[in-house]
Enzyme design. Structure first.
Site, PDB file in Angstrom:
ATOM      1  N   HIS A  72       0.848  -1.202   0.000  1.00  8.49           N
ATOM      2  CA  HIS A  72       0.000   0.000   0.000  1.00  8.49           C
ATOM      3  C   HIS A  72       0.878   1.244   0.000  1.00  8.49           C
ATOM      4  CE1 HIS A  72      -3.882  -1.877   1.907  1.00  8.49           C
ATOM      5  NE2 HIS A  72      -3.429  -2.564   0.870  1.00  8.49           N
ATOM      6  N   TYR A 196      -9.124   5.036   8.024  1.00  3.92           N
ATOM      7  CA  TYR A 196      -9.331   5.362   9.441  1.00  3.92           C
ATOM      8  C   TYR A 196     -10.452   6.386   9.478  1.00  3.92           C
ATOM      9  CZ  TYR A 196      -4.861   3.136  10.650  1.00  3.92           C
ATOM     10  OH  TYR A 196      -3.847   2.234  10.837  1.00  3.92           O
ATOM     11  N   PRO A 284      -3.608  -0.115  19.077  1.00  2.00           N
ATOM     12  CA  PRO A 284      -3.367  -0.570  17.699  1.00  2.00           C
ATOM     13  C   PRO A 284      -3.538   0.489  16.604  1.00  2.00           C
ATOM     14  CG  PRO A 284      -5.420  -1.487  18.566  1.00  2.00           C
ATOM     15  CD  PRO A 284      -4.754  -0.785  19.692  1.00  2.00           C
ATOM     16  N   LYS A 288       1.668  -0.458  15.206  1.00  2.00           N
ATOM     17  CA  LYS A 288       3.093  -0.540  15.524  1.00  2.00           C
ATOM     18  C   LYS A 288       3.509  -1.754  16.361  1.00  2.00           C
ATOM     19  CE  LYS A 288       4.907   2.944  13.466  1.00  2.00           C
ATOM     20  NZ  LYS A 288       4.654   2.437  12.119  1.00  2.00           N
ATOM     21  N   TYR A 376       4.207   6.327  10.168  1.00  4.39           N
ATOM     22  CA  TYR A 376       3.376   5.167   9.811  1.00  4.39           C
ATOM     23  C   TYR A 376       4.187   4.143   9.018  1.00  4.39           C
ATOM     24  CZ  TYR A 376      -0.996   2.681   9.065  1.00  4.39           C
ATOM     25  OH  TYR A 376      -1.992   1.732   9.096  1.00  4.39           O
TER      26      TYR A 376
HETATM   27  P1  RFL Z   1       2.877 -12.343  21.199  1.00  3.01           P
HETATM   28  O1  RFL Z   1       2.485 -12.392  19.752  1.00  3.01           O
HETATM   29  O2  RFL Z   1       1.818 -12.065  22.199  1.00  3.01           O
HETATM   30  O3  RFL Z   1       3.578 -13.737  21.522  1.00  3.01           O
HETATM   31  C1  RFL Z   1       3.837 -14.164  22.839  1.00  3.01           C
HETATM   32  C2  RFL Z   1       3.883 -15.666  22.854  1.00  3.01           C
HETATM   33  O4  RFL Z   1       4.248 -16.114  24.147  1.00  3.01           O
HETATM   34  C3  RFL Z   1       3.415 -17.202  24.515  1.00  3.01           C
HETATM   35  N1  RFL Z   1       3.398 -17.288  25.985  1.00  3.01           N
HETATM   36  C4  RFL Z   1       4.073 -18.230  26.684  1.00  3.01           C
HETATM   37  N2  RFL Z   1       4.833 -19.258  26.281  1.00  3.01           N
HETATM   38  C5  RFL Z   1       5.384 -20.044  27.264  1.00  3.01           C
HETATM   39  N3  RFL Z   1       5.185 -19.844  28.603  1.00  3.01           N
HETATM   40  C6  RFL Z   1       4.425 -18.815  29.031  1.00  3.01           C
HETATM   41  N4  RFL Z   1       4.241 -18.611  30.334  1.00  3.01           N
HETATM   42  C7  RFL Z   1       3.826 -17.958  28.055  1.00  3.01           C
HETATM   43  N5  RFL Z   1       3.029 -16.861  28.128  1.00  3.01           N
HETATM   44  C8  RFL Z   1       2.778 -16.473  26.866  1.00  3.01           C
HETATM   45  C9  RFL Z   1       2.078 -16.853  23.894  1.00  3.01           C
HETATM   46  O5  RFL Z   1       1.240 -17.995  23.741  1.00  3.01           O
HETATM   47  C10 RFL Z   1       2.525 -16.274  22.555  1.00  3.01           C
HETATM   48  O6  RFL Z   1       2.635 -17.261  21.559  1.00  3.01           O
HETATM   49  O7  RFL Z   1       4.047 -11.278  21.457  1.00  3.01           O
HETATM   50  P2  RFL Z   1       5.221 -10.724  20.500  1.00  3.01           P
HETATM   51  O8  RFL Z   1       5.948 -11.851  19.849  1.00  3.01           O
HETATM   52  O9  RFL Z   1       5.944  -9.742  21.320  1.00  3.01           O
HETATM   53  O10 RFL Z   1       4.453  -9.979  19.297  1.00  3.01           O
HETATM   54  C11 RFL Z   1       3.723  -8.818  19.520  1.00  3.01           C
HETATM   55  C12 RFL Z   1       2.521  -8.749  18.574  1.00  3.01           C
HETATM   56  O11 RFL Z   1       1.784  -9.953  18.640  1.00  3.01           O
HETATM   57  C13 RFL Z   1       1.602  -7.566  18.880  1.00  3.01           C
HETATM   58  O12 RFL Z   1       2.354  -6.429  19.199  1.00  3.01           O
HETATM   59  C14 RFL Z   1       0.686  -7.203  17.699  1.00  3.01           C
HETATM   60  O13 RFL Z   1      -0.237  -8.228  17.434  1.00  3.01           O
HETATM   61  C15 RFL Z   1      -0.051  -5.921  17.988  1.00  3.01           C
HETATM   62  N6  RFL Z   1      -0.971  -5.529  16.921  1.00  3.01           N
HETATM   63  C16 RFL Z   1      -0.513  -4.906  15.770  1.00  3.01           C
HETATM   64  N7  RFL Z   1       0.805  -4.743  15.570  1.00  3.01           N
HETATM   65  C17 RFL Z   1       1.257  -4.224  14.397  1.00  3.01           C
HETATM   66  O14 RFL Z   1       2.469  -4.079  14.208  1.00  3.01           O
HETATM   67  N8  RFL Z   1       0.415  -3.839  13.378  1.00  3.01           N
HETATM   68  C18 RFL Z   1      -0.920  -3.979  13.499  1.00  3.01           C
HETATM   69  O15 RFL Z   1      -1.642  -3.688  12.540  1.00  3.01           O
HETATM   70  C19 RFL Z   1      -1.434  -4.498  14.742  1.00  3.01           C
HETATM   71  N9  RFL Z   1      -2.746  -4.663  14.905  1.00  3.01           N
HETATM   72  C20 RFL Z   1      -2.332  -5.780  17.040  1.00  3.01           C
HETATM   73  C21 RFL Z   1      -3.214  -5.316  16.010  1.00  3.01           C
HETATM   74  C22 RFL Z   1      -2.848  -6.484  18.110  1.00  3.01           C
HETATM   75  C23 RFL Z   1      -4.194  -6.721  18.186  1.00  3.01           C
HETATM   76  N10 RFL Z   1      -4.641  -7.484  19.289  1.00  3.01           N
HETATM   77  C24 RFL Z   1      -5.502  -8.592  19.154  1.00  3.01           C
HETATM   78  C25 RFL Z   1      -3.962  -7.371  20.553  1.00  3.01           C
HETATM   79  C26 RFL Z   1      -4.557  -5.528  16.084  1.00  3.01           C
HETATM   80  C27 RFL Z   1      -5.063  -6.198  17.181  1.00  3.01           C
HETATM   81  C28 RFL Z   1      -6.549  -6.366  17.231  1.00  3.01           C
HETATM   82  C1  PHB Z   2      -5.237  -4.654  10.799  1.00  4.54           C
HETATM   83  O1  PHB Z   2      -5.322  -4.808   9.556  1.00  4.54           O
HETATM   84  O2  PHB Z   2      -5.468  -5.568  11.588  1.00  4.54           O
HETATM   85  C2  PHB Z   2      -4.875  -3.318  11.337  1.00  4.54           C
HETATM   86  C3  PHB Z   2      -4.528  -2.301  10.477  1.00  4.54           C
HETATM   87  C4  PHB Z   2      -4.190  -1.044  10.978  1.00  4.54           C
HETATM   88  C5  PHB Z   2      -4.194  -0.844  12.350  1.00  4.54           C
HETATM   89  C6  PHB Z   2      -4.513  -1.872  13.213  1.00  4.54           C
HETATM   90  C7  PHB Z   2      -4.856  -3.125  12.712  1.00  4.54           C
HETATM   91  O3  PHB Z   2      -3.893   0.383  12.834  1.00  4.54           O
END
Ligand code: RFL
Ligand code: PHB
Length: 384
Positions: A72, A196, A284, A288, A376
């Site tokens: 994008h 957005y 979110p 980031k 961004y």
């Molecule tokens: P994770 O992905 O949470 O992975 C942690 C892992 O540790 C395991 N775990 C354990 N394992 C062993 N023993 C224990 N005691 C444990 N406790 C936990 C878990 O099962 C898991 O597998 O962390 P990590 O690797 O630091 O990654 C971070 C990302 O997952 C997170 O920052 C993003 O998902 C955030 N996020 C977004 N980030 C972006 O860069 N761009 C986005 O567009 C974006 N959108 C989002 C998001 C997060 C969202 N949610 C659901 C929180 C949108 C949403 C809706």
């Molecule tokens: C997504 O596609 O899940 C998404 C995109 C942009 C955001 C957060 C989540 O700021």
């Protein structure tokens, strides 16, 4: 058992760290409490910033991302009934790639396993001991308690993990008075970029995963139960708030995500390091979270390579400060995007007018739009 680097958590942070270390000839073991299937299906982030895309390509993980990811060159901010495009390509000459976090995770697991990597899923009761002198990970697998002695332990176990309390850092924490209800729908995206949308009484976000799957979010109260939202209610609200054409389709996923800003400092105690969501959370709106997790482990992999191969401690000693500079930049950007785009339940007319003025300035001033675009698409690693 013994390894050089014991990693807790097989999310993007833990898996990429293990991959980067393997490329540098350093052994690691990854302990994950969930099953491989669970980790590969968890729907989360979707936006890869430019430095993330470049890094994944550089380390041999760009193949499927380049074939299936959606590049994008901009996003739209929609408010007062109109769309305003922020043209990343024109403003900063770089863009983003929309590629689901679970696809990155699948690619990483496949690469580690093809390489003989040691990934242990479905372990329980993980413990961390001896972080000041002789680090040991304890865990239970197949009903047996085991111990893994390590040179270094890295907590990549996300926000609810067990490693952050062991570091016992200082914490900065902010919660927001709303959450996101996120859905994944089997419906072809009609717009080819993210929107957005700041509607007069609430925020919504239009995103996607593939030419067949749309990802959508609605601002909801923090205590919302997704079960209270029928499919029909969700589509009605999306049509109303986005104020633009969207295709409907069967829902594949529905969930509520809380919104917070959280930073743990320092990201290290003794021989235990924290990376990714274990150390920091961003709301979110700035997309980031995963990108920060990836930036952390890039810094850490280089620092661990210098230390474990050459005994040079400068990188590991600087690790926390180096990462926290980028973390706080992303915290500010994510807080700013969140504050500018959401409707705050207690906002008065003064705050609402300021918010609208900020939105107008951001889309009409080239300087302001460039600042949004630069943050961004992601500042180059090491530049902040
Ligand atoms: P994770 O992905 O949470 O992975 C942690 C892992 O540790 C395991 N775990 C354990 N394992 C062993 N023993 C224990 N005691 C444990 N406790 C936990 C878990 O099962 C898991 O597998 O962390 P990590 O690797 O630091 O990654 C971070 C990302 O997952 C997170 O920052 C993003 O998902 C955030 N996020 C977004 N980030 C972006 O860069 N761009 C986005 O567009 C974006 N959108 C989002 C998001 C997060 C969202 N949610 C659901 C929180 C949108 C949403 C809706
Ligand atoms: C997504 O596609 O899940 C998404 C995109 C942009 C955001 C957060 C989540 O700021």
């Amino acid at each position: 058992m013994r390894t050089q680097v014991g990693i807790v958590g097989a999310g993007p942070a833990g898996l990429l760290l293990s991959h980067l270390l393997a490329r540098a000839g350093i052994e690691s073991v990854v302990l994950e409490s969930r099953s491989r299937d669970h980790v590969e299906r968890r729907v989360r982030a979707g936006v890869l910033e430019h430095p993330t895309v470049e890094l994944l390509r550089e380390v041999g993980l760009g193949g499927r991302m380049d074939r299936e990811g959606l590049p994008h060159d901009g996003v739209s901010l929609r408010f007062a009934g109109e769309d305003h495009r922020i043209d990343f390509a024109d403003l900063v000459g770089r863009g983003i790639v929309v590629y689901g976090q679970q696809e990155v995770v699948k690619d990483l697991i496949a690469a580690r396993l093809a390489d003989g990597g040691d990934l242990r899923f479905e372990v329980s009761d993980v413990t961390v001991d001896g972080v000041e002198a002789d680090p040991v990970l304890g865990f239970v697998r197949d009903g047996r308690r085991e111990e893994l002695h390590c040179d270094v332990i890295v907590g990549c176990d996300g926000f609810h993990g067990i490693t952050r309390p062991v570091v016992a850092p200082e914490v900065a924490d902010r919660q927001y008075p709303f959450a996101w209800l996120g859905i994944l729908a089997k419906a072809a995206p009609l717009h080819h970029e993210l929107v957005y949308a700041h509607h007069e009484d609430v925020f919504a976000l239009y995103s996607m995963r593939s030419p067949e799957v749309t990802r959508l979010y609605l601002q909801v109260p923090p205590d919302t139960d997704a079960a209270d939202w029928s499919d029909a209610r969700i589509w009605d609200e999306l049509h109303r708030r986005l104020g633009t054409e969207i295709n409907e389709g069967p829902l594949i996923e529905k969930g509520v995500t809380g919104m917070r800003s959280f930073v743990a400092e320092p990201m290290r105690r003794g021989w235990l390091f924290l990376a990714g969501d274990a150390a920091h959370i961003v709301p979110p709106t700035g997309a980031k979270g995963m990108n920060l997790a990836i930036a952390d482990v890039r810094v850490l992999a280089e620092a661990l390579e210098s230390f474990l191969r050459r005994g040079d401690e400068r990188g590991i000693d600087a690790y926390s400060d180096t990462c926290l500079r980028r973390v706080w930049r992303a915290e500010h950007f994510s807080w700013w995007m969140t504050s500018m785009l959401h409707v705050f339940p207690d906002a008065d007319a003064f705050q609402n007018r300021l918010q609208l003025s900020q939105l107008r300035y951001t889309v009409s001033s080239r300087a302001a739009a460039t600042s949004l675009a630069e943050n961004y698409v992601g500042l180059p690693h090491g530049s902040v």
